[in-house]
Design an enzyme around this catalytic site. Structure first.
Site, PDB file in Angstrom:
ATOM      1  N   SER A 127       0.832  -1.196   0.000  1.00  0.00           N
ATOM      2  CA  SER A 127       0.000   0.000   0.000  1.00  0.00           C
ATOM      3  C   SER A 127       0.875   1.257   0.000  1.00  0.00           C
ATOM      4  O   SER A 127       1.979   1.255   0.573  1.00  0.00           O
ATOM      5  CB  SER A 127      -0.849  -0.031   1.275  1.00  0.00           C
ATOM      6  OG  SER A 127      -1.453   1.208   1.500  1.00  0.00           O
ATOM      7  N   TYR A 152      -2.371  -1.150  10.925  1.00  0.00           N
ATOM      8  CA  TYR A 152      -2.617  -1.750   9.600  1.00  0.00           C
ATOM      9  C   TYR A 152      -1.472  -1.418   8.652  1.00  0.00           C
ATOM     10  O   TYR A 152      -0.881  -2.292   8.019  1.00  0.00           O
ATOM     11  CB  TYR A 152      -3.949  -1.242   9.003  1.00  0.00           C
ATOM     12  CG  TYR A 152      -4.007  -1.486   7.515  1.00  0.00           C
ATOM     13  CD1 TYR A 152      -4.211  -2.766   7.020  1.00  0.00           C
ATOM     14  CD2 TYR A 152      -3.769  -0.448   6.596  1.00  0.00           C
ATOM     15  CE1 TYR A 152      -4.195  -3.008   5.649  1.00  0.00           C
ATOM     16  CE2 TYR A 152      -3.757  -0.682   5.232  1.00  0.00           C
ATOM     17  CZ  TYR A 152      -3.971  -1.961   4.761  1.00  0.00           C
ATOM     18  OH  TYR A 152      -3.937  -2.197   3.405  1.00  0.00           O
ATOM     19  N   LYS A 156       1.939  -3.690   6.605  1.00  0.00           N
ATOM     20  CA  LYS A 156       2.409  -3.692   5.203  1.00  0.00           C
ATOM     21  C   LYS A 156       3.914  -3.441   5.157  1.00  0.00           C
ATOM     22  O   LYS A 156       4.649  -4.075   4.414  1.00  0.00           O
ATOM     23  CB  LYS A 156       1.670  -2.629   4.384  1.00  0.00           C
ATOM     24  CG  LYS A 156       0.186  -2.872   4.243  1.00  0.00           C
ATOM     25  CD  LYS A 156      -0.100  -4.149   3.473  1.00  0.00           C
ATOM     26  CE  LYS A 156      -1.556  -4.517   3.444  1.00  0.00           C
ATOM     27  NZ  LYS A 156      -1.815  -5.875   2.951  1.00  0.00           N
TER      28      LYS A 156
HETATM   29  P1  NAD Z   1     -10.970  -7.244   1.303  1.00  0.00           P
HETATM   30  O1  NAD Z   1     -11.207  -7.197   2.776  1.00  0.00           O
HETATM   31  O2  NAD Z   1     -12.107  -7.026   0.401  1.00  0.00           O
HETATM   32  O3  NAD Z   1     -10.283  -8.639   0.919  1.00  0.00           O
HETATM   33  C1  NAD Z   1      -9.429  -9.338   1.782  1.00  0.00           C
HETATM   34  C2  NAD Z   1      -9.887 -10.793   1.804  1.00  0.00           C
HETATM   35  O4  NAD Z   1      -9.006 -11.528   2.670  1.00  0.00           O
HETATM   36  C3  NAD Z   1     -11.301 -10.958   2.361  1.00  0.00           C
HETATM   37  O5  NAD Z   1     -12.047 -11.749   1.463  1.00  0.00           O
HETATM   38  C4  NAD Z   1     -11.099 -11.650   3.708  1.00  0.00           C
HETATM   39  O6  NAD Z   1     -12.175 -12.510   4.012  1.00  0.00           O
HETATM   40  C5  NAD Z   1      -9.780 -12.401   3.469  1.00  0.00           C
HETATM   41  N1  NAD Z   1      -9.000 -12.666   4.689  1.00  0.00           N
HETATM   42  C6  NAD Z   1      -8.642 -11.790   5.658  1.00  0.00           C
HETATM   43  N2  NAD Z   1      -7.930 -12.427   6.611  1.00  0.00           N
HETATM   44  C7  NAD Z   1      -7.851 -13.728   6.235  1.00  0.00           C
HETATM   45  C8  NAD Z   1      -7.258 -14.885   6.816  1.00  0.00           C
HETATM   46  N3  NAD Z   1      -6.639 -14.848   8.007  1.00  0.00           N
HETATM   47  N4  NAD Z   1      -7.360 -16.068   6.158  1.00  0.00           N
HETATM   48  C9  NAD Z   1      -8.017 -16.136   4.972  1.00  0.00           C
HETATM   49  N5  NAD Z   1      -8.590 -15.078   4.385  1.00  0.00           N
HETATM   50  C10 NAD Z   1      -8.518 -13.890   5.013  1.00  0.00           C
HETATM   51  O7  NAD Z   1      -9.788  -6.205   0.997  1.00  0.00           O
HETATM   52  P2  NAD Z   1      -9.283  -5.637  -0.406  1.00  0.00           P
HETATM   53  O8  NAD Z   1      -9.660  -4.203  -0.472  1.00  0.00           O
HETATM   54  O9  NAD Z   1      -9.643  -6.544  -1.511  1.00  0.00           O
HETATM   55  O10 NAD Z   1      -7.722  -5.665  -0.147  1.00  0.00           O
HETATM   56  C11 NAD Z   1      -6.918  -6.746  -0.614  1.00  0.00           C
HETATM   57  C12 NAD Z   1      -5.503  -6.524  -0.165  1.00  0.00           C
HETATM   58  O11 NAD Z   1      -5.035  -5.282  -0.674  1.00  0.00           O
HETATM   59  C13 NAD Z   1      -5.320  -6.425   1.352  1.00  0.00           C
HETATM   60  O12 NAD Z   1      -4.105  -7.031   1.689  1.00  0.00           O
HETATM   61  C14 NAD Z   1      -5.271  -4.943   1.602  1.00  0.00           C
HETATM   62  O13 NAD Z   1      -4.555  -4.656   2.769  1.00  0.00           O
HETATM   63  C15 NAD Z   1      -4.532  -4.470   0.372  1.00  0.00           C
HETATM   64  N6  NAD Z   1      -4.784  -3.064   0.040  1.00  0.00           N
HETATM   65  C16 NAD Z   1      -6.070  -2.636  -0.088  1.00  0.00           C
HETATM   66  C17 NAD Z   1      -6.311  -1.308  -0.389  1.00  0.00           C
HETATM   67  C18 NAD Z   1      -7.722  -0.784  -0.490  1.00  0.00           C
HETATM   68  O14 NAD Z   1      -7.912   0.424  -0.390  1.00  0.00           O
HETATM   69  N7  NAD Z   1      -8.726  -1.612  -0.704  1.00  0.00           N
HETATM   70  C19 NAD Z   1      -5.240  -0.419  -0.578  1.00  0.00           C
HETATM   71  C20 NAD Z   1      -3.934  -0.902  -0.445  1.00  0.00           C
HETATM   72  C21 NAD Z   1      -3.725  -2.247  -0.128  1.00  0.00           C
HETATM   73  C1  WQD Z   2      -9.466   9.404   0.974  1.00  0.00           C
HETATM   74  C2  WQD Z   2      -9.678  10.883   1.259  1.00  0.00           C
HETATM   75  C3  WQD Z   2      -9.976  11.429   3.591  1.00  0.00           C
HETATM   76  C4  WQD Z   2     -13.745   9.307   4.131  1.00  0.00           C
HETATM   77  C5  WQD Z   2      -6.808   4.428   3.008  1.00  0.00           C
HETATM   78  C6  WQD Z   2      -5.715   3.724   3.755  1.00  0.00           C
HETATM   79  C7  WQD Z   2      -4.663   3.248   2.805  1.00  0.00           C
HETATM   80  C8  WQD Z   2      -5.284   2.409   1.688  1.00  0.00           C
HETATM   81  C9  WQD Z   2      -6.406   3.121   1.021  1.00  0.00           C
HETATM   82  C10 WQD Z   2      -5.284   0.120   2.352  1.00  0.00           C
HETATM   83  C11 WQD Z   2      -8.919  11.360   2.498  1.00  0.00           C
HETATM   84  C12 WQD Z   2     -11.225  11.719   2.801  1.00  0.00           C
HETATM   85  C13 WQD Z   2     -12.605   9.836   3.572  1.00  0.00           C
HETATM   86  C14 WQD Z   2     -14.765  10.196   4.576  1.00  0.00           C
HETATM   87  C15 WQD Z   2     -13.424  12.045   3.835  1.00  0.00           C
HETATM   88  N1  WQD Z   2      -5.874   1.214   2.194  1.00  0.00           N
HETATM   89  N2  WQD Z   2     -12.449  11.175   3.431  1.00  0.00           N
HETATM   90  N3  WQD Z   2     -14.564  11.531   4.394  1.00  0.00           N
HETATM   91  O1  WQD Z   2      -7.063   7.442   3.790  1.00  0.00           O
HETATM   92  O2  WQD Z   2      -6.182   7.842   1.447  1.00  0.00           O
HETATM   93  O3  WQD Z   2      -6.241   5.560   2.350  1.00  0.00           O
HETATM   94  O4  WQD Z   2      -7.351   3.545   2.009  1.00  0.00           O
HETATM   95  O5  WQD Z   2      -4.119  -0.090   2.238  1.00  0.00           O
HETATM   96  O6  WQD Z   2      -3.761   2.514   3.559  1.00  0.00           O
HETATM   97  O7  WQD Z   2      -5.155   4.613   4.697  1.00  0.00           O
HETATM   98  O8  WQD Z   2      -8.351   6.625   1.760  1.00  0.00           O
HETATM   99  O9  WQD Z   2     -10.717   6.600   1.099  1.00  0.00           O
HETATM  100  O10 WQD Z   2     -10.138   6.666   3.555  1.00  0.00           O
HETATM  101  O11 WQD Z   2      -9.716   8.674   2.161  1.00  0.00           O
HETATM  102  O12 WQD Z   2     -13.296  13.255   3.717  1.00  0.00           O
HETATM  103  O13 WQD Z   2     -15.804   9.772   5.121  1.00  0.00           O
HETATM  104  O14 WQD Z   2     -11.072  11.074   1.565  1.00  0.00           O
HETATM  105  O15 WQD Z   2      -9.732  12.436   4.517  1.00  0.00           O
HETATM  106  O16 WQD Z   2      -8.466  12.642   2.215  1.00  0.00           O
HETATM  107  P1  WQD Z   2      -6.921   6.980   2.408  1.00  0.00           P
HETATM  108  P2  WQD Z   2      -9.812   7.067   2.158  1.00  0.00           P
END
Ligand code: NAD
Ligand code: WQD
Length: 342
Positions: A127, A152, A156
């Site tokens: 991330s 969290y 990463k």
């Molecule tokens: P998500 O929660 O939709 O998907 C994660 C999946 O992993 C879920 O289906 C959950 O049931 C499964 N899971 C969690 N813990 C588990 C375990 N112990 N054993 C088996 N399965 C398990 O999340 P997502 O948005 O699809 O994110 C996928 C990956 O990308 C994650 O690692 C997340 O940290 C990373 N990521 C997400 C974002 C985002 O904004 N969505 C941004 C950066 C990184």
């Molecule tokens: C985006 C912008 C908020 C909600 C997070 C994690 C990051 C990654 C992606 C997993 C920001 C603003 C949000 C609301 C708002 N996830 N906001 N009102 O914080 O950039 O990233 O998700 O890895 O690790 O930190 O994403 O969508 O939460 O926020 O004003 O109700 O929207 O302040 O500027 P963020 P976000």
């Protein structure tokens, strides 16, 4: 011959879109997921899109013995894509041990089971949070990583360090860490998308849930940042573009094209949009007025994050294609379908 890929967390938001892309590119997929943040229904939806039902194993990857057993059965897999993790930033601040246990035990168990079975390719969901508050923009992969604000985020950063150590100890192993910026959007079919449990933390699902009336109003966290309109800037990226990058990363590993055994790529568009840009685009796409109010800053938010995308372009041959309006209209279509239960 079809290559087999194990996808942990494959029923989740980014995982399900990636499974679709893998199947459409002729890979055989085995999904491992404990459904802690997803639903088995997603499998039927993947089948509807691709005409293929992927193998699914309901497993908690924190369980050492069960993880090993499953990997023993699938030792012919070429690589693992590791999406499985908990991802709610705020919850991780309240329950850090739960996050460290889930995200790191499951990573360690997966790597151990791969080692035991000679499955030597690994793709990690990292991330942009590992960059902390960057001093220079756009953020290149050379930017220093910083200790992220949340537990969290720190899972990463630690996971990347674990991978680095592991790779140095095992010259057969290769890995790619993909640092996602802000994934939004949904599959064009409207059949799969993001399913936040409870109150969404992220901007996009909060907007669409407000628009359908599940939430009363969106709180915009601060308009006194040093940006063009005072609201924070992010690099929003369409989840389907993101999913396609995983297929290219798998190919790069299988074809042994890597320059180094552990490579890191940013996945973003390179364009920064403010919170107000996103709201305006939503209003344009949906033809609705969104109920929102400016409130205080949310702790831990950084003013600006957007990616330098050159490395992913050069090495993976990947660029994001979809515009902000396309991202937002697909999120909106998904939310509406979800609520109409179609
Ligand atoms: P998500 O929660 O939709 O998907 C994660 C999946 O992993 C879920 O289906 C959950 O049931 C499964 N899971 C969690 N813990 C588990 C375990 N112990 N054993 C088996 N399965 C398990 O999340 P997502 O948005 O699809 O994110 C996928 C990956 O990308 C994650 O690692 C997340 O940290 C990373 N990521 C997400 C974002 C985002 O904004 N969505 C941004 C950066 C990184
Ligand atoms: C985006 C912008 C908020 C909600 C997070 C994690 C990051 C990654 C992606 C997993 C920001 C603003 C949000 C609301 C708002 N996830 N906001 N009102 O914080 O950039 O990233 O998700 O890895 O690790 O930190 O994403 O969508 O939460 O926020 O004003 O109700 O929207 O302040 O500027 P963020 P976000």
């Amino acid at each position: 011959m079809k290559h087999k890929i194990i996808v942990t967390g494959g029923c989740g938001y980014i995982g399900s879109h990636t499974v679709v892309e893998l199947i459409e590119n002729n890979y055989e997929v085995v999904i491992l997921d404990d459904l802690s943040n997803s639903s088995e229904e997603t499998l039927g939806r993947i089948e509807k899109i691709t005409k293929v039902k992927p193998t699914f194993i309901n497993i908690d990857l924190k369980n050492v013995a069960e993880t090993l057993q499953v990997f023993n059965k699938h030792k012919d897999a070429k690589a693992v894509i590791n999406f499985a993790a908990l991802k709610a930033v705020g919850e991780s601040v309240q329950k850090p041990l739960m996050y460290y246990k889930n995200n790191l035990y499951s990573l360690l168990n997966t790597l151990s089971a791969q080692l035991e079975n000679g499955i030597n390719g690994f793709i990690f969901s990292s991330s942009a949070t590992v960059y902390g508050t960057p001093e220079t923009l756009p953020i290149t992969e050379e930017n220093e990583t910083q200790r992220p604000f949340s537990a969290y985020g720190n899972t990463k950063k630690i996971a990347e360090e674990i991978l680095d150590d592991f790779i140095k100890s095992n010259n057969a192993f290769s890995a790619i860490s993909l640092r996602y910026f802000n994934p939004i959007g949904a599959h064009e079919s409207g059949l799969i998308g993001e399913l936040p449990s409870g109150i969404p933390n992220n901007l996009m699902p909060y907007i669409t849930q407000t628009a359908v009336g599940i939430r009363e109003k969106l709180m915009v966290y601060g308009n006194d940042y040093p940006t063009k309109d005072g609201t924070p800037i992010r690099d929003y990226i369409h989840v389907v573009d993101l999913a396609k990058a995983h297929v290219l990363a798998v190919e790069r590993i299988i074809k042994k094209e890597q320059d180094q055994p552990l490579e890191v790529f940013n996945l973003g568009t390179g364009n920064g949009f403010s919170v107000l840009d996103v709201i305006n685009s939503f209003e344009e796409v949906s033809n609705l007025k969104l109920n929102y109010e400016i409130t205080d800053r949310r702790s831990g938010d950084v003013p600006q994050l957007y990616a330098a995308t050159d490395l992913a372009k050069e090495k993976l041959g990947w660029t994001a294609n979809k515009s902000l309006n396309e991202m937002i209209s697909s999120s909106w279509k998904w939310e509406q379908k979800l609520r109409n239960n179609k």
